[in-house]
Design a protein around this motif. Sequence first.
Motif, PDB file in Angstrom:
ATOM      1  N   ASP A   1       0.829  -1.214   0.000  1.00 29.88           N
ATOM      2  CA  ASP A   1       0.000   0.000   0.000  1.00 29.88           C
ATOM      3  C   ASP A   1       0.859   1.259   0.000  1.00 29.88           C
ATOM      4  OD1 ASP A   1      -2.274  -1.558  -0.019  1.00 29.88           O
ATOM      5  OD2 ASP A   1      -2.494  -1.528   2.175  1.00 29.88           O
ATOM      6  N   GLU A   2       1.957   1.247   0.787  1.00 28.74           N
ATOM      7  CA  GLU A   2       2.823   2.425   0.848  1.00 28.74           C
ATOM      8  C   GLU A   2       3.464   2.720  -0.505  1.00 28.74           C
ATOM      9  OE1 GLU A   2       4.215   1.927   5.547  1.00 28.74           O
ATOM     10  OE2 GLU A   2       5.503   1.258   3.891  1.00 28.74           O
TER      11      GLU A   2
ATOM     12  N   CYS B   1       2.415   1.730  -3.505  1.00 37.10           N
ATOM     13  CA  CYS B   1       1.410   2.137  -4.497  1.00 37.10           C
ATOM     14  C   CYS B   1       1.052   3.603  -4.306  1.00 37.10           C
ATOM     15  CB  CYS B   1       0.162   1.263  -4.375  1.00 37.10           C
ATOM     16  SG  CYS B   1       0.362  -0.406  -5.035  1.00 37.10           S
ATOM     17  N   ALA B   2       0.960   4.038  -3.041  1.00 39.94           N
ATOM     18  CA  ALA B   2       0.624   5.439  -2.771  1.00 39.94           C
ATOM     19  C   ALA B   2       1.764   6.377  -3.152  1.00 39.94           C
ATOM     20  CB  ALA B   2       0.281   5.604  -1.288  1.00 39.94           C
TER      21      ALA B   2
ATOM     22  N   ALA C   1       4.799   1.311  -8.115  1.00 37.75           N
ATOM     23  CA  ALA C   1       3.439   1.664  -8.521  1.00 37.75           C
ATOM     24  C   ALA C   1       3.267   1.517 -10.029  1.00 37.75           C
ATOM     25  CB  ALA C   1       3.117   3.088  -8.087  1.00 37.75           C
TER      26      ALA C   1
END
Length: 649
Positions: free
Chosen positions: A609-610, A612-613, A619
């Motif tokens: 998640d980190e 991708c953000a 990403a």
Amino acid sequence: MSDSPDTPATGPTGAAPDDGSARDLGSEPAGRELLPTATPARTRAAVRELVRPRRGLAVAGFAAMIVATGVGLLVQPLLGRIVDIVADHHPPGDITLPVVLLVLVALAQGATTALGLSLVSRLGETVLARLRERFVEKALRLPLEQVEKAGAGDLTARVTRDVSVVGEAVRDALPELARSLLAIALTLAAMAALDWRFFLAALIAVPVQASTARWYVRNAVPLYARQRIATGSQQQQLLDTVAGAGTVRAFRLEKEHTERVTRRSAAAVELTLRGVRLVLDFYNRLHIAEYAGLAAVLVTGFLLVRGGSVSIGTATAAALYFHSLFTPVNAALVLLDDAQSATAALARLVGVADQPSPEPEKPEAGKSEAEKRAHAPRPRTAAEAEAKAGGTVTVTGIHHAYEPGRPVLHDVDLTLRAGERVALVGPSGAGKTTLAKLIAGVHRPTAGSVRVTTNGSGESRDGVPVALVTQETHVFAGPLADDLRLARADATDAELRTALTAVSALDWVVALPEGLDTVVGEGGHRLTSAQVQQLALARLVLADPPVAVLDEATAEAGSTGARLLEQAADRAVDGRTALVVAHRLTQAATADRIVVMDGGRIVESGTHDELCAAAGVYASLWEAWSGTRATADQTPMHHRPDTTTLKDH
């Protein structure tokens, strides 16, 4: 080993580039560091060490051959006696005794020769068997980095060609050489017993033979050594070309690789032809020695008979003695050809067999109970499982280059915490496989350090096993159970089934014709790529290391068995510190942490998640992969390509 793009890409097949520049025939190929070759002194010492425990067999064998040779030397005097009987006009009946004795001599010589050759051959085969055992034992423990630098061709040539050459010498050359040398020594002694002047006449041939032997050895030793190197280079080039056949065809490099193979083959052929010319010159010189020696003995016999010093029969015996030397002398000198070739091959085998063994484990005294359990080859209790999860890997300032001036990794720092599962991702050529191999201990870093510790114990890598599983797993020929027990020799059938259950392989193993006893590998039951990888993961479970490195270990499954194999890999590394070179991003998404590499450096680190953000490299990879998956999901199954791999992007 994984055929990954971030291995040293010196050519389409990974082979060192060959610019076709002139090199000495049989010289070491550029970029190769051949395995060591023992010195002549060390080779002789190694042979003495191998023979020493079998001194009794050696003494018995050579004693029998001495008796056989001594008995055979009675033939010439008996023939001389027959000549004297005829020359002196004795009654025909006087020939009976010499003829009967000749028959008895033939029978006795045949029996003792057979016994002697049998004992000497047994000695040679026993010594060769022990040498092979030592060679294989040390070859299997060679650092993979050393084997890769030398090239598979060098080790293959030693295992096949060199072992074959030494084996043939032991079976054929050694017994014949021993018998020939004994025959030469005892025959010369017999000539001296007839008359010392015959002995002196025979010695006329010795200077020519001795100079011929010295000349031959001086030229043959380096020539055969270069032949061995040239043969290894030829095999290495063939292996490189065949292994990279797909890449060669894709880049239309068939002509270039054919030329490389041709150059290596031409070098080997040229050295072989040099050897043939050397042998022909060798024979020519021997013929001169034979002519000079026999002429000297005949002239001496003529003079002695005319002077009444010896009889015609004695002169005949002397001439027959010298003529009988032709075979053993030529055999002994000709066997120098086999001996020199075998010596060169033996030195290469001893060079590997003499490699130091891995450092022994530290004494148990002074270790904590958790450390002792960490090395125990048995299933762990719950307390031991906690100790197992304590493997911490610390990578500090790693730089690595397969060739000087061509770095693959640049100043890499990475820590794998105890029990943490880290996914390593990045585009092709980023350095993922190289970093994985450094952590697994396959290679040593050019600079920096890799350290593995257990619960703060401060132990180095040598004290804590790090298991590596790649996409290329070998299945050994034999029962499947034996293949699994390579990881732990004392594992019971129940423990094998437990390991197979952990990687979802028990069902298909039970369904095999003979279950765990089914013969697999070469000539046995054929396993699918996914089943082979499950076996590799089951070995990992049995070995039970605190740290595991999976280098695209699920890549061979294809789309069909990908999910099943990924789940098996997850269970195999459960509770261990794990570094997973992710072939599919689904593996990365479920990891505790993702490390992204690009250009030999770590560029990102964090959770799925980190990253991708953060909208960085990961990403982009995830977005491209997800888009491909979405497109694939809309495609009918029988038309759907395997687009789930990270390498496609």
